[in-house]
Design a protein around this motif. Sequence first.
Motif, PDB file in Angstrom:
ATOM      1  N   ASN A  63      -0.112  -3.987   8.521  1.00  0.00           N
ATOM      2  CA  ASN A  63       0.547  -4.881   7.558  1.00  0.00           C
ATOM      3  C   ASN A  63       0.154  -4.613   6.108  1.00  0.00           C
ATOM      4  N   VAL A  64      -0.718  -3.645   5.869  1.00  0.00           N
ATOM      5  CA  VAL A  64      -1.134  -3.327   4.499  1.00  0.00           C
ATOM      6  C   VAL A  64      -0.103  -2.398   3.863  1.00  0.00           C
ATOM      7  N   ARG A  65       0.322  -2.732   2.658  1.00  0.00           N
ATOM      8  CA  ARG A  65       1.322  -1.927   1.950  1.00  0.00           C
ATOM      9  C   ARG A  65       0.797  -1.321   0.650  1.00  0.00           C
ATOM     10  N   ALA A  66      -0.389  -1.698   0.231  1.00  0.00           N
ATOM     11  CA  ALA A  66      -0.920  -1.238  -1.058  1.00  0.00           C
ATOM     12  C   ALA A  66      -1.546   0.154  -0.925  1.00  0.00           C
ATOM     13  N   PRO A  67      -1.566   0.929  -2.016  1.00  0.00           N
ATOM     14  CA  PRO A  67      -2.292   2.213  -2.003  1.00  0.00           C
ATOM     15  C   PRO A  67      -3.747   1.988  -1.608  1.00  0.00           C
ATOM     16  N   THR A  68      -4.293   2.894  -0.801  1.00  0.00           N
ATOM     17  CA  THR A  68      -5.621   2.677  -0.227  1.00  0.00           C
ATOM     18  C   THR A  68      -6.460   3.946  -0.288  1.00  0.00           C
ATOM     19  N   GLY A  85      -0.784   0.718   7.412  1.00  0.00           N
ATOM     20  CA  GLY A  85       0.628   0.521   7.115  1.00  0.00           C
ATOM     21  C   GLY A  85       1.117   1.267   5.886  1.00  0.00           C
ATOM     22  N   SER A  86       0.274   1.401   4.880  1.00  0.00           N
ATOM     23  CA  SER A  86       0.692   2.047   3.638  1.00  0.00           C
ATOM     24  C   SER A  86       0.682   3.563   3.789  1.00  0.00           C
ATOM     25  N   ARG A  87       1.753   4.189   3.327  1.00  0.00           N
ATOM     26  CA  ARG A  87       1.790   5.651   3.323  1.00  0.00           C
ATOM     27  C   ARG A  87       0.987   6.236   2.172  1.00  0.00           C
TER      28      ARG A  87
END
Length: 293
Positions: free
Chosen positions: A230-235, A259-261
């Motif tokens: 469910n994470v969408r932020a840059p990581t 979740g984040s690409r």
Amino acid sequence: MTSTAVDATAARRPAFGARRLLLVLAASLVLAYVGGYIYLYLAQDRLMFPTRPMSTQDAAEVQQTFRDARSLQVRARDGTSLHAWYRPAADAGGPRKVLVYFGASTEQAYWQLAPRSAFAGWDLLLVDYRGYGLSGGRPSQAALQDDATVWLDHVEHGGEGVARADRIVVMGTSMGSYFATHVAATRKVDGVVLVVPADSVRSLVQSMVPVYPVRWLLRHPFDSMADAPNVRAPTLFIVAMQDQLVSMQRARRLYDHWGSRERQWVELPLANHYTASADPVYWRRLGAFLSGL
């Protein structure tokens, strides 16, 4: 009694003694197993949260050392007094950017107040968990999870000496990586930094004590895998390759379920679970990540 009867009785005695010995050994193993289970159940809070309260004298020394830092107190939803160290950026200009830091279970978060070029342009909010630093209360996964959202509300809206954030990054080390992950999965943030993260504490503990049903034992599973998609932020993932506590494979499993690409994988070849921040690559890649947000 005939000689035949005497011989039969003598033959049964060793067999009876062997069965008795086996029963004693079996009972001892069962008692040891149950005793170990009870110990782990009762001691898990102390083992998982080695709380580190800070005296007012130590807090005064921190304030004296880092004069640009502020000591913040807020109330949790249950009324517990929560504390964090806040340091506004010296060179803040344009959008206000705040990094919220969740430390490891053995950390005093104030160490991040030391001047670092990696944090240029970023305000820092360094969270003291319940029972740590100057925060009251007793820690638990549920309570600390709720407290994390209280701090996020605080920087989103500003007030009490804290600038309202235009951009927010959540950063977590070890246990703190769970809170950073959970916040990023449930709230809007602009970036995530995870240092020596685990996929799941429940899975980690199960690998350490495979004879016990950890699913029913552990009150604080810290299952980052559940939130990861469910994470969408840059990581940014920072992984210590000599980590004997959380293997690289566990961090990679979390990375693969993210979740984040927009995610980066950084390896520290010589660092272990406790020395990641001593590697210059840690600060160089952290600074590059933050400057790009």
